[in-house]
Scaffold this motif. Structure first.
Motif, PDB file in Angstrom:
ATOM      1  N   LYS A 129      51.260  35.504  66.472  1.00 40.52           N
ATOM      2  CA  LYS A 129      52.231  34.275  66.343  1.00 40.52           C
ATOM      3  C   LYS A 129      51.301  33.281  65.574  1.00 40.52           C
ATOM      4  CE  LYS A 129      54.688  34.644  70.731  1.00 40.52           C
ATOM      5  NZ  LYS A 129      55.229  34.171  71.893  1.00 40.52           N
ATOM      6  N   SER A 130      52.112  32.379  65.110  1.00 38.03           N
ATOM      7  CA  SER A 130      51.606  31.316  64.051  1.00 38.03           C
ATOM      8  C   SER A 130      50.490  30.674  64.793  1.00 38.03           C
ATOM      9  CB  SER A 130      52.797  30.478  63.285  1.00 38.03           C
ATOM     10  OG  SER A 130      53.468  29.772  64.095  1.00 38.03           O
ATOM     11  N   LEU A 131      49.570  29.939  63.714  1.00 38.18           N
ATOM     12  CA  LEU A 131      48.753  28.930  64.444  1.00 38.18           C
ATOM     13  C   LEU A 131      48.573  27.869  63.503  1.00 38.18           C
ATOM     14  CD1 LEU A 131      46.293  29.451  66.613  1.00 38.18           C
ATOM     15  CD2 LEU A 131      44.655  30.176  64.943  1.00 38.18           C
ATOM     16  N   TYR A 132      47.969  26.882  64.190  1.00 37.01           N
ATOM     17  CA  TYR A 132      47.810  25.586  63.199  1.00 37.01           C
ATOM     18  C   TYR A 132      46.808  25.809  62.225  1.00 37.01           C
ATOM     19  CZ  TYR A 132      49.591  22.725  66.915  1.00 37.01           C
ATOM     20  OH  TYR A 132      51.045  22.510  67.769  1.00 37.01           O
ATOM     21  N   GLY A 133      47.237  25.356  60.912  1.00 39.77           N
ATOM     22  CA  GLY A 133      46.210  25.661  59.628  1.00 39.77           C
ATOM     23  C   GLY A 133      47.003  26.845  58.651  1.00 39.77           C
ATOM     24  N   LEU A 134      47.561  27.643  59.340  1.00 39.15           N
ATOM     25  CA  LEU A 134      48.330  28.713  58.429  1.00 39.15           C
ATOM     26  C   LEU A 134      49.266  28.197  57.466  1.00 39.15           C
ATOM     27  CD1 LEU A 134      48.535  31.664  60.958  1.00 39.15           C
ATOM     28  CD2 LEU A 134      46.838  31.426  59.064  1.00 39.15           C
ATOM     29  N   LYS A 135      49.351  28.680  56.516  1.00 35.08           N
ATOM     30  CA  LYS A 135      50.365  28.129  55.263  1.00 35.08           C
ATOM     31  C   LYS A 135      51.791  28.389  55.775  1.00 35.08           C
ATOM     32  CE  LYS A 135      47.549  27.361  51.856  1.00 35.08           C
ATOM     33  NZ  LYS A 135      47.412  26.202  51.047  1.00 35.08           N
ATOM     34  N   GLN A 136      52.019  29.450  56.623  1.00 39.66           N
ATOM     35  CA  GLN A 136      53.413  29.808  56.938  1.00 39.66           C
ATOM     36  C   GLN A 136      53.732  29.271  58.423  1.00 39.66           C
ATOM     37  OE1 GLN A 136      50.872  31.976  56.713  1.00 39.66           O
ATOM     38  NE2 GLN A 136      51.393  33.891  57.402  1.00 39.66           N
TER      39      GLN A 136
END
Length: 430
Positions: A129-136
């Motif tokens: 799953k996405s995480l803070y800081g990732l571009k997407q």
């Protein structure tokens, strides 16, 4: 930090594996923030694990990154509709919003600093799953949220993709989202209560009750209506710049100002950028400084002494009226009308004119702008006509939003202009 890491593990954000050959892992870091109440008191301390997304490579680690956020004009429009309809405004906050987005790319991250053990040696986190800081991350979160809202029977409007609504018989429920902050309004209190429950099951949601403080804007409901202001934000800005004890002035810019590119010696560019950026955000509730801020923002690339003096005049004006804001009254209609004007050849550098317009919905001011025109106008009529064209574009956008929400009452929109030549041009079909 342990609480944040526990939330990540509970959410199954990653799995520990050995780094595959030919792949690389992005780093991560801890970011600490302080949440404050409108009165400045500390509400809570937060620790957030942030991936070092700046080391990602386009086309390998991510593709599309764009994610819409609610326009401030949309938020003001919903507040005007709520006041005229006598509806309540509710606020929700999604905890760890970006952690709910599902990743489709293959992304690896290093073990968070300070949490490595003997069992994690030689392993990395494969992010599910996405995480803070990732571009997407913003795109992944909004896509997940959009699918959840559509699954609950809500429709997404085309005028602003952050607005969702649902109609049941003669009732309507509307929701708009700004990253992880949501505003819900409508005349169906039962549906609003059910929506909160469904969102709570889908995400980890915190019900903040009635809307009082949103994105640094204070919202106060009184007998006359709803008042929006950024008093604390303005006072914090004055305190930060050491202008709390300055002598106030009555206007944000001199009426016969002459500001050009060569206005003295160069000044600290970073400081100028920071001050003008803070003033640009203050315009969300302060149309009175809109023109002055648009003038000083023209010289961000090469600020001089004269430009900084103009910024300080805006700050001295704020000292005289720090709590000024917008009031939304119940006027019993949702008709749209706008006012437009222009200033011929106001820019001393390139002789381009400035367009200005403001738009009311239901008798409440929801949108305004002061902007330098893209070409040189050769007459007052041409400059006024271009200002009319900008105003009409915004009128049509707001009209399309009301039509999609099925709240349009069919009344004709009105645009007010004080130039007879421009009005004649607009009325001439040839």
């Amino acid at each position: 930090m342990h609480e944040e890491l526990g939330a990540l593990e509970k959410n199954r954000t990653w799995e520990l594996i050995k780094l595959p050959e030919g792949k690389r892992a992005v780093g991560c870091k801890w970011v600490f923030t302080v949440k404050q109440n409108p009165d400045g008191q500390v509400k809570r301390y937060k620790a957030r694990l942030v991936a070092k997304g700046y080391s990602q490579t386009y086309g390998i680690d991510y593709d599309e990154t764009f994610a819409p956020v609610a326009k401030m004009s949309t938020i003001r429009t919903l507040i005007s509709l709520a006041v005229n309809g006598g509806w309540k405004l509710h606020q929700l906050d999604v905890k760890n919003a970006f952690l709910h987005g599902d990743l489709v790319e293959e992304v690896y991250m290093e073990i968070p600093l300070g949490f490595g053990t003997d069992q994690t040696v030689g392993k990395v986190c494969r992010l599910k799953k996405s995480l803070y800081g990732l571009k997407q991350s913003p795109r992944a979160w909004f896509d997940r949220f959009r699918k959840a809202m559509i699954g609950m029977g809500y429709q997404q409007i085309n005028a602003d993709h952050t607005v969702f609504f649902r109609r049941s018989e003669s009732h309507i429920t509307m929701l708009t989202v700004y990253v992880n902050d949501m505003i819900i309004t409508g005349d169906d209190e039962k549906e609003i209560a059910q929506l909160k429950v469904r969102l709570g099951k889908e995400f980890e949601v915190k019900d903040l009750g009635l809307l009082r403080y949103f994105l640094g804007i204070e919202i106060a409901r009184g007998a006359e209506g709803i008042v929006l202001s950024q008093r604390k934000y303005a006072l914090d800005l004055l305190k930060e710049t050491g202008m709390l004890g300055c002598k106030p002035v009555t206007t944000p810019i001199d009426q016969k100002f002459k500001l050009g590119a060569e206005a003295g010696e160069p000044v600290d560019r970073d400081r100028y950028h920071r001050l003008v950026g803070r003033l640009i955000y203050l315009r969300h509730t302060r149309p009175d400084i809109s023109f002055a801020v648009s003038v000083v923002s023209r010289y961000m690339h090469d600020p001089r002494n004269g430009h900084m003096d103009a910024v300080y005049q805006i700050l001295r004006y704020l000292k005289s009226v720090p709590g000024k804001g917008l009031i939304f009254r119940k006027n019993g209609h949702v008709s749209i009308e706008g006012y437009c004007d222009s200033e011929l050849a106001s820019c001393a550098d390139d002789r381009r004119s400035t367009s200005g317009y403001c738009i009311f919905i239901g008798g409440n001011l929801v949108w305004w702008k002061s902007k330098k025109q893209s070409v040189v106008a050769r007459s007052t009529a041409e400059a006024e006509y271009r200002a009319m064209a900008l105003g009409v574009a915004e009128l049509l956008w707001l009209k399309s939003m009301l039509v999609e929400l099925k709240l349009d009452q069919g009344a004709k929109m009105k645009l007010w202009c004080d130039n007879k030549s421009a009005i004649s041009l607009a009325n001439n079909p040839v």
